[in-house]
Design a protein around this motif. Structure first.
Motif, PDB file in Angstrom:
ATOM      1  N   PHE A  63      44.010  26.083  16.008  1.00  0.00           N
ATOM      2  CA  PHE A  63      43.108  27.041  16.634  1.00  0.00           C
ATOM      3  C   PHE A  63      43.563  28.438  16.234  1.00  0.00           C
ATOM      4  CE2 PHE A  63      43.215  23.286  19.175  1.00  0.00           C
ATOM      5  CZ  PHE A  63      41.921  23.107  19.617  1.00  0.00           C
ATOM      6  N   VAL A  64      42.626  29.271  15.798  1.00  0.00           N
ATOM      7  CA  VAL A  64      42.935  30.640  15.425  1.00  0.00           C
ATOM      8  C   VAL A  64      42.071  31.560  16.288  1.00  0.00           C
ATOM      9  CG1 VAL A  64      42.992  32.353  13.576  1.00  0.00           C
ATOM     10  CG2 VAL A  64      43.477  29.937  13.063  1.00  0.00           C
ATOM     11  N   LEU A  65      42.739  32.388  17.085  1.00  0.00           N
ATOM     12  CA  LEU A  65      42.066  33.347  17.962  1.00  0.00           C
ATOM     13  C   LEU A  65      42.268  34.727  17.365  1.00  0.00           C
ATOM     14  CD1 LEU A  65      43.514  32.001  21.320  1.00  0.00           C
ATOM     15  CD2 LEU A  65      41.461  31.261  20.117  1.00  0.00           C
ATOM     16  N   ARG A  66      41.176  35.439  17.147  1.00  0.00           N
ATOM     17  CA  ARG A  66      41.257  36.780  16.551  1.00  0.00           C
ATOM     18  C   ARG A  66      40.800  37.818  17.559  1.00  0.00           C
ATOM     19  NH1 ARG A  66      39.545  33.390  12.531  1.00  0.00           N
ATOM     20  NH2 ARG A  66      40.850  33.380  10.681  1.00  0.00           N
ATOM     21  N   TYR A  67      41.445  38.971  17.513  1.00  0.00           N
ATOM     22  CA  TYR A  67      41.028  40.086  18.358  1.00  0.00           C
ATOM     23  C   TYR A  67      40.891  41.330  17.498  1.00  0.00           C
ATOM     24  CZ  TYR A  67      46.113  40.826  18.439  1.00  0.00           C
ATOM     25  OH  TYR A  67      47.429  40.998  18.085  1.00  0.00           O
ATOM     26  N   ARG A  68      40.010  42.229  17.961  1.00  0.00           N
ATOM     27  CA  ARG A  68      39.736  43.463  17.224  1.00  0.00           C
ATOM     28  C   ARG A  68      39.502  44.587  18.233  1.00  0.00           C
ATOM     29  NH1 ARG A  68      37.403  45.635  12.468  1.00  0.00           N
ATOM     30  NH2 ARG A  68      36.000  47.352  12.955  1.00  0.00           N
ATOM     31  N   ASN A  69      40.114  45.724  17.967  1.00  0.00           N
ATOM     32  CA  ASN A  69      39.894  46.906  18.795  1.00  0.00           C
ATOM     33  C   ASN A  69      38.665  47.629  18.266  1.00  0.00           C
ATOM     34  OD1 ASN A  69      39.851  49.304  20.152  1.00  0.00           O
ATOM     35  ND2 ASN A  69      41.909  49.939  19.591  1.00  0.00           N
ATOM     36  N   ASP A  70      37.564  47.561  18.997  1.00  0.00           N
ATOM     37  CA  ASP A  70      36.317  48.228  18.605  1.00  0.00           C
ATOM     38  C   ASP A  70      36.172  49.611  19.227  1.00  0.00           C
ATOM     39  OD1 ASP A  70      35.384  46.200  16.946  1.00  0.00           O
ATOM     40  OD2 ASP A  70      34.529  45.101  18.628  1.00  0.00           O
ATOM     41  N   PRO A 140      50.485  48.292  20.959  1.00  0.00           N
ATOM     42  CA  PRO A 140      49.226  49.011  20.731  1.00  0.00           C
ATOM     43  C   PRO A 140      48.486  48.473  19.503  1.00  0.00           C
ATOM     44  CG  PRO A 140      51.032  50.545  21.090  1.00  0.00           C
ATOM     45  CD  PRO A 140      51.647  49.184  20.936  1.00  0.00           C
ATOM     46  N   VAL A 141      47.176  48.342  19.656  1.00  0.00           N
ATOM     47  CA  VAL A 141      46.297  47.938  18.562  1.00  0.00           C
ATOM     48  C   VAL A 141      45.413  49.144  18.260  1.00  0.00           C
ATOM     49  CG1 VAL A 141      44.528  46.316  17.798  1.00  0.00           C
ATOM     50  CG2 VAL A 141      46.351  45.533  19.344  1.00  0.00           C
ATOM     51  N   SER A 142      45.547  49.697  17.065  1.00  0.00           N
ATOM     52  CA  SER A 142      44.811  50.897  16.663  1.00  0.00           C
ATOM     53  C   SER A 142      43.309  50.638  16.586  1.00  0.00           C
ATOM     54  CB  SER A 142      45.303  51.368  15.297  1.00  0.00           C
ATOM     55  OG  SER A 142      46.669  51.671  15.358  1.00  0.00           O
ATOM     56  N   PRO A 143      42.506  51.681  16.672  1.00  0.00           N
ATOM     57  CA  PRO A 143      41.059  51.512  16.517  1.00  0.00           C
ATOM     58  C   PRO A 143      40.730  50.818  15.186  1.00  0.00           C
ATOM     59  CG  PRO A 143      41.549  53.709  17.302  1.00  0.00           C
ATOM     60  CD  PRO A 143      42.865  53.072  16.948  1.00  0.00           C
ATOM     61  N   GLY A 144      39.904  49.802  15.254  1.00  0.00           N
ATOM     62  CA  GLY A 144      39.505  49.047  14.063  1.00  0.00           C
ATOM     63  C   GLY A 144      40.504  47.990  13.634  1.00  0.00           C
ATOM     64  N   ALA A 145      41.685  47.988  14.210  1.00  0.00           N
ATOM     65  CA  ALA A 145      42.712  47.020  13.812  1.00  0.00           C
ATOM     66  C   ALA A 145      42.428  45.653  14.421  1.00  0.00           C
ATOM     67  CB  ALA A 145      44.099  47.504  14.218  1.00  0.00           C
ATOM     68  N   THR A 146      42.959  44.651  13.753  1.00  0.00           N
ATOM     69  CA  THR A 146      42.771  43.277  14.203  1.00  0.00           C
ATOM     70  C   THR A 146      44.117  42.583  14.319  1.00  0.00           C
ATOM     71  OG1 THR A 146      42.580  42.439  11.951  1.00  0.00           O
ATOM     72  CG2 THR A 146      40.527  43.102  13.040  1.00  0.00           C
ATOM     73  N   GLY A 147      44.104  41.453  14.961  1.00  0.00           N
ATOM     74  CA  GLY A 147      45.274  40.596  15.050  1.00  0.00           C
ATOM     75  C   GLY A 147      44.810  39.180  15.296  1.00  0.00           C
ATOM     76  N   GLN A 148      45.732  38.254  15.205  1.00  0.00           N
ATOM     77  CA  GLN A 148      45.364  36.868  15.462  1.00  0.00           C
ATOM     78  C   GLN A 148      46.534  36.101  16.048  1.00  0.00           C
ATOM     79  OE1 GLN A 148      44.061  35.305  11.674  1.00  0.00           O
ATOM     80  NE2 GLN A 148      46.039  34.351  11.300  1.00  0.00           N
ATOM     81  N   ILE A 149      46.184  35.053  16.749  1.00  0.00           N
ATOM     82  CA  ILE A 149      47.130  34.139  17.356  1.00  0.00           C
ATOM     83  C   ILE A 149      46.676  32.744  16.977  1.00  0.00           C
ATOM     84  CG2 ILE A 149      48.054  33.279  19.528  1.00  0.00           C
ATOM     85  CD1 ILE A 149      47.229  36.108  20.689  1.00  0.00           C
ATOM     86  N   ALA A 150      47.611  31.899  16.587  1.00  0.00           N
ATOM     87  CA  ALA A 150      47.265  30.518  16.224  1.00  0.00           C
ATOM     88  C   ALA A 150      48.112  29.553  17.039  1.00  0.00           C
ATOM     89  CB  ALA A 150      47.474  30.293  14.725  1.00  0.00           C
ATOM     90  N   TYR A 151      47.535  28.428  17.352  1.00  0.00           N
ATOM     91  CA  TYR A 151      48.279  27.361  18.033  1.00  0.00           C
ATOM     92  C   TYR A 151      47.696  26.014  17.609  1.00  0.00           C
ATOM     93  CZ  TYR A 151      44.469  27.249  21.491  1.00  0.00           C
ATOM     94  OH  TYR A 151      43.251  27.152  22.109  1.00  0.00           O
TER      95      TYR A 151
END
Length: 156
Positions: A63-70, A140-151
């Protein structure tokens, strides 16, 4: 209904605590892959992630969960929460993962959670009991930046 259809419907929705959602402009998305193992020409194993098709008991999932600061400013301290379909068992509870065994009402590390038994006692929760997983993103997640978590999980 096809078992994968039920599983897929359960996997595409990410939950997010209402307070964090109201305060943070974070977009969440998710994908699930099936891990395929094949033998290479040298006799070793080669592991690849593929789009899930017909799933069966014992199939290994990623499972890959992605997040993005909009939003226009950095965000931090938000939760990324995902329900675990009943047909999936979490493979291992990661150290940075909080889990719930009661539908998301209470959270903690798996080794600290207990469940009531039908006869009024309690027992230690196991990976089979996990109903939700959650991570807190503190950095901190900058504007427009993304990250992900996998399990990982396994089809029951």
């Amino acid at each position: 209904m096809h078992r994968w259809t039920i599983l897929a419907a359960s996997l595409v929705t990410l939950a997010h605590p209402a307070a964090a959602l109201a305060q943070q402009p974070v977009t969440l998305s998710s994908n699930v892959f099936v891990e395929k193992v094949s033998n290479d020409l040298n006799g070793g194993e080669r592991r690849v992630l593929a789009a899930p098709g017909q799933l069966g008991q014992g199939d290994r999932l990623v499972f890959v969960l992605r997040y993005r600061n909009d939003g226009p400013a950095p965000v931090s301290r938000f939760a990324v929460t995902n329900p675990v379909p009943q047909s999936v068992r979490i493979d291992t509870a990661r150290q940075d993962m909080q889990v719930s065994v009661d539908g998301g009402r209470n959270w903690g590390r798996l080794d600290t959670l207990q469940l009531r038994t039908p006869f009024g006692g309690t027992r230690r929760a196991t990976a089979d009991d996990i109903t939700h997983v959650r991570w807190t993103v503190n950095s901190p997640v900058s504007p427009g930046a993304t990250g992900q978590i996998a399990y990982r999980g396994v089809v029951r």
